[in-house]
Design a protein around this motif. Structure first.
Motif, PDB file in Angstrom:
ATOM      1  N   UNK A 123       0.850  -1.203   0.000  1.00 54.40           N
ATOM      2  CA  UNK A 123       0.000   0.000   0.000  1.00 54.40           C
ATOM      3  C   UNK A 123       0.880   1.246   0.000  1.00 54.40           C
ATOM      4  N   UNK A 124       1.921   1.246   0.843  1.00 52.53           N
ATOM      5  CA  UNK A 124       2.836   2.403   0.891  1.00 52.53           C
ATOM      6  C   UNK A 124       3.465   2.646  -0.475  1.00 52.53           C
ATOM      7  N   UNK A 125       3.807   1.563  -1.174  1.00 52.98           N
ATOM      8  CA  UNK A 125       4.395   1.682  -2.516  1.00 52.98           C
ATOM      9  C   UNK A 125       3.425   2.387  -3.469  1.00 52.98           C
ATOM     10  N   UNK A 126       2.149   2.022  -3.419  1.00 54.38           N
ATOM     11  CA  UNK A 126       1.166   2.671  -4.286  1.00 54.38           C
ATOM     12  C   UNK A 126       1.064   4.155  -3.920  1.00 54.38           C
ATOM     13  N   UNK A 127       1.083   4.471  -2.621  1.00 54.34           N
ATOM     14  CA  UNK A 127       0.960   5.869  -2.189  1.00 54.34           C
ATOM     15  C   UNK A 127       2.190   6.674  -2.609  1.00 54.34           C
ATOM     16  N   UNK A 128       3.368   6.061  -2.587  1.00 52.22           N
ATOM     17  CA  UNK A 128       4.579   6.753  -3.043  1.00 52.22           C
ATOM     18  C   UNK A 128       4.430   7.144  -4.516  1.00 52.22           C
ATOM     19  N   UNK A 129       3.833   6.264  -5.312  1.00 53.11           N
ATOM     20  CA  UNK A 129       3.631   6.572  -6.732  1.00 53.11           C
ATOM     21  C   UNK A 129       2.682   7.752  -6.923  1.00 53.11           C
ATOM     22  N   UNK A 130       1.835   7.986  -5.915  1.00 46.68           N
ATOM     23  CA  UNK A 130       0.798   9.023  -6.053  1.00 46.68           C
ATOM     24  C   UNK A 130       1.217  10.375  -5.507  1.00 46.68           C
TER      25      UNK A 130
END
Lengths: 306, 306, 306, 306
Positions: A123-130
């Motif tokens: 989830x953190x990885x997806x948020x970093x992309x955003x």
């Protein structure tokens, strides 16, 4: 129901147990900043859908929310990605920590659910992309409880210094191609979100959208849709308390998310959100007194989703 | 709510999908008696707490209840043993069938929960110690729906002829000393309970105590206590639909128990019990159309525990 | 080399250790007939390729050969089926008993190798398809050592009464379709082969073909081809001593096969076959003194395949 | 035996198979520097205990030795630590890569053996504690084959850029407290040792101490003791060829160590050491033609430890 009276009773009944030795419960020891917290603390706070609050004990003392942060990072990710979030994160209970690792292998880097560490790192990885993941999480929490929320820098550093197991999980997923960003960037975000400090009162308010079909506890504006909110609650009930999720469902019957800082947030849909905190943990990694407080709360109020 | 209208709509919407090829759904093939069942059947029935009934499609056609029987054998065991039942049966989700076997090894013959096969065999073992397990189960079901319920002898024989995996589980537990009775006796009881035949209407009525805090759907007398009932519902939600329990909680949000005969029973606490049946199964072993029917039901009614 | 002198030295050095408490070694307890055997026994015997024999201690006392029988049932199966045997039996070490079960699941009923229990049951199944498996095994052993060999009926019955784990494995394979015959028939053959009784002297002679490129130790006629013999030796070295195969290869460096009766047969290709027996087992299920005897033998003679 | 003739025959027989499509064999693709190597290469070289050499095909072309380096880093570690090396590294086959990870968890960070990646990383950690690990390894190899040996810097960088799985293993062990040095330091050493480049002729010479009871192939001085040498050979036979160790023992019967660069080194104790190389790998990660070459060599010479 007179919730203030009920919390006072629970506090009066459980407070003496802080003095009892021999339970085996103890504070998390894996990072020095947590190991130093006094186990002799117990707080509880709730907030109903219509804004009534109640609290008892150390409800205004900040604690390290740790894995409770996963509820809010998941909320951010669902808001941004909705169904697309689930292409590389599952929604099934993992059975045990042992299995979560095996499953990460057999399921080729797809974590079982967003509340095991591997899933929260994804989830953190997806948020970093955003965007700026930590800043957005702090902004969300600050808005939800109407007060500025921050990170305990010492705890964050301690997490980073000792987080080898999480570094293993992140590298493992990176090896399977299921992390988009640099391992060190994602871990930095993850370690910092775990180090957020909040009080029971703040947390009970912040989680208010989960009992109100997604409506902001103070502003009433939508944080999540009603359907999205039900799904977060479902994940909390099936996966929110480590290997004791079945036991929590069986004995307490509420969506809950716990952290190794000793906090547990619980939701009674359409009624209230509450937060208990006591740092000593039982063998399953959940707050020893917090769990008893939730059992007492359910027994006294008859509130349960079942 | 006009439940009859809702069930009619669901039936009208889903019935055409029985004709569509290419879904991959198919009837259970592991025993000949089940493999011969026509997949082109779909029934649904419900019964509210105040006795209103509604039904649509093949709701009066008997089907093999298979694993749904585990809810009722568990009910008998909880009535007789209450907390003592849980000394050799766990209450946690198993993660996957793969893990259930590993866990049976690492947890020394203690099944993860009463709804995986090993757990239901353990429940059957306890019932064998208490008396004539199959007779009592049939008596319970007959009382609950006010009609005589029986066993399909051909299915029972077919189960016994091909139940090597279950024989493996029972022998495995016997080797750990966690079965009290003879393996063949326990398996005979287990195979026979799986072969019970009921209609959607009968099942919706029989499960009525689960939405009424344990009160008999027709007589109102206690079948289970309120607390015991909540716990059965919690187990159904966390462990009732094989490896799709998380997915069911996420998308449907109701305590459910499915069987490979294509039936699924679901509970809306304080509101109603319902049963859907359609024999073709999806890859997780749950009824393909039954699952869609439950998703539609929840979407149309807004009923969910979360 | 004066093998009689070497065996006498080994016997003199190890015999006193039978009196020492505190090693944790103990006789197999899972069946009463084995649990009654006195641990204070130790025998050793060898036979060279040219027919020289040597023996010391209780080398003429019959013991239950248990898993050592797997070498000879494998020999019968290779003779009859050669390469075709390996379609449903693997040739890799299993890692641990824990894994052997997981692997049986993930590898769909194909046992890892013929020396884990599942593999030996699969070999027994093939032999049942070919004729009277127990009679042929006894005939082979009797021919190999030139004396009539029989089954200890009490041990065989004891195995059958308590062999739930083996019944689980057999049913598990039957469920995968990898056993051709009835589970009870195959298990009966397997339990009886484990109950064969032989002395160290008989076993050292019977295993003689393994050090002579497959030639019968007395008659010189081929029992196996040279290539087949090398492969049996390879399997013994990599898989012959339960979870201690790596440790045996590391410390002893000879193809060995052990049994829970306390016997271990070892092969020095082109030199000799030997058998040690002492009933008390170490934590890995191998004879405690037998293992030390083999280490001493290798140290004194310098014989090793490496 | 005329080894030059035998190698010429093997080369003549196998060389045409480099042209045949459809075998499924292909070069390792996980790092670009290896993926670019032409699969149409095949070399073989041997060196007997008395110094006779033979070679055929691309025996003078340098290749990336990859995991074959583990034999020599293990040799350095045994020389320095002897028995003390084994306190945190096991000696048992791992069963499968799948299990190696599970076992690392259940065995609390103790790798199963020094030839799985986790074990070789643990060996590298011990060597880091003792000095400049890469320099000492290159010095050892250079002395053993009498020519300077170096590291392919591009391959080393490529390993480091993509070695997430190894980073996961190292962090996992660090979390269990079974690595003494910094994760990045140990990984750097490990990635560099894998990138060493050697020819078949150099490798056949360098491994010469393994067939000479530990004596240096050129100088005759002790590299390892005879007992230590036997143990390295035992580990190669039981654990040296990934998940095909049982199969190699069964079909080839020699201590072997393979690498994903397509090299395999093999030892015939008291006779010779040899090295084959062909970059295309079979499904088990071992050189496709290399394995066939070893089978042919054994068939033509009758050499085997069994």
């Amino acid at each position: 129901m007179d919730f203030q009276l009920i919390l006072d009773e629970i506090h009066a009944e459980l407070r003496p147990r802080l003095d009892q030795a021999g339970t085996g419960a103890q504070v998390a020891r894996y990072i020095p900043a947590l190991a130093r917290v006094s186990p002799r603390q117990f707080g509880i706070a709730l907030r109903t859908c219509d804004g009534t609050t109640a609290q008892a004990g150390d409800s205004a003392v900040p604690f390290s929310i740790q894995s409770i942060s996963k509820v809010f990072s998941l909320t951010l990710a669902i808001r941004a990605l909705d169904e697309a979030l689930w292409t590389r994160i599952g929604r099934e209970p993992s059975g045990s920590p042992f299995n979560s690792l095996v499953q990460l292998e057999t399921e080729r880097g797809i974590p079982r659910n967003p509340f095991i560490n591997a899933g929260a790192i994804a989830v953190a990885d997806r948020l970093v992309s955003l965007g700026d993941a930590n800043a957005e999480l702090l902004a969300l929490l600050s808005r939800l409880c109407g007060e500025p929320i921050g990170i305990d820098a010492e705890v964050a550093q301690s997490e980073a210094d000792t987080g080898f197991r999480n570094a293993a999980l992140a590298n493992f997923m990176k090896g399977f191609g299921t992390l988009d960003n640099e391992v060190t960037t994602v871990l930095d975000v993850y370690f910092r979100q775990c180090a957020i400090a909040m009080t029971c009162e703040q947390m009970a308010c912040a989680a208010g959208y989960l009992c109100r079909d997604g409506a902001h506890p103070l502003a009433g504006t939508p944080v999540l849709s009603a359907a999205q909110t039900r799904r977060v609650n479902a994940l909390m009930l099936t996966c929110g308390t480590y290997d004791a999720a079945g036991e929590f469902a069986f004995r307490i019957g509420l969506p809950c998310k716990s952290g190794v800082g000793g906090g547990i947030v619980a939701v009674v849909p359409d009624h209230l959100s509450l937060c208990v905190w006591s740092p000593a943990l039982d063998a399953t990694g959940n707050s020893y007194l917090g769990r008893q407080a939730l059992e007492l709360f359910v027994a006294k109020t008859g509130l349960s989703v079942f």
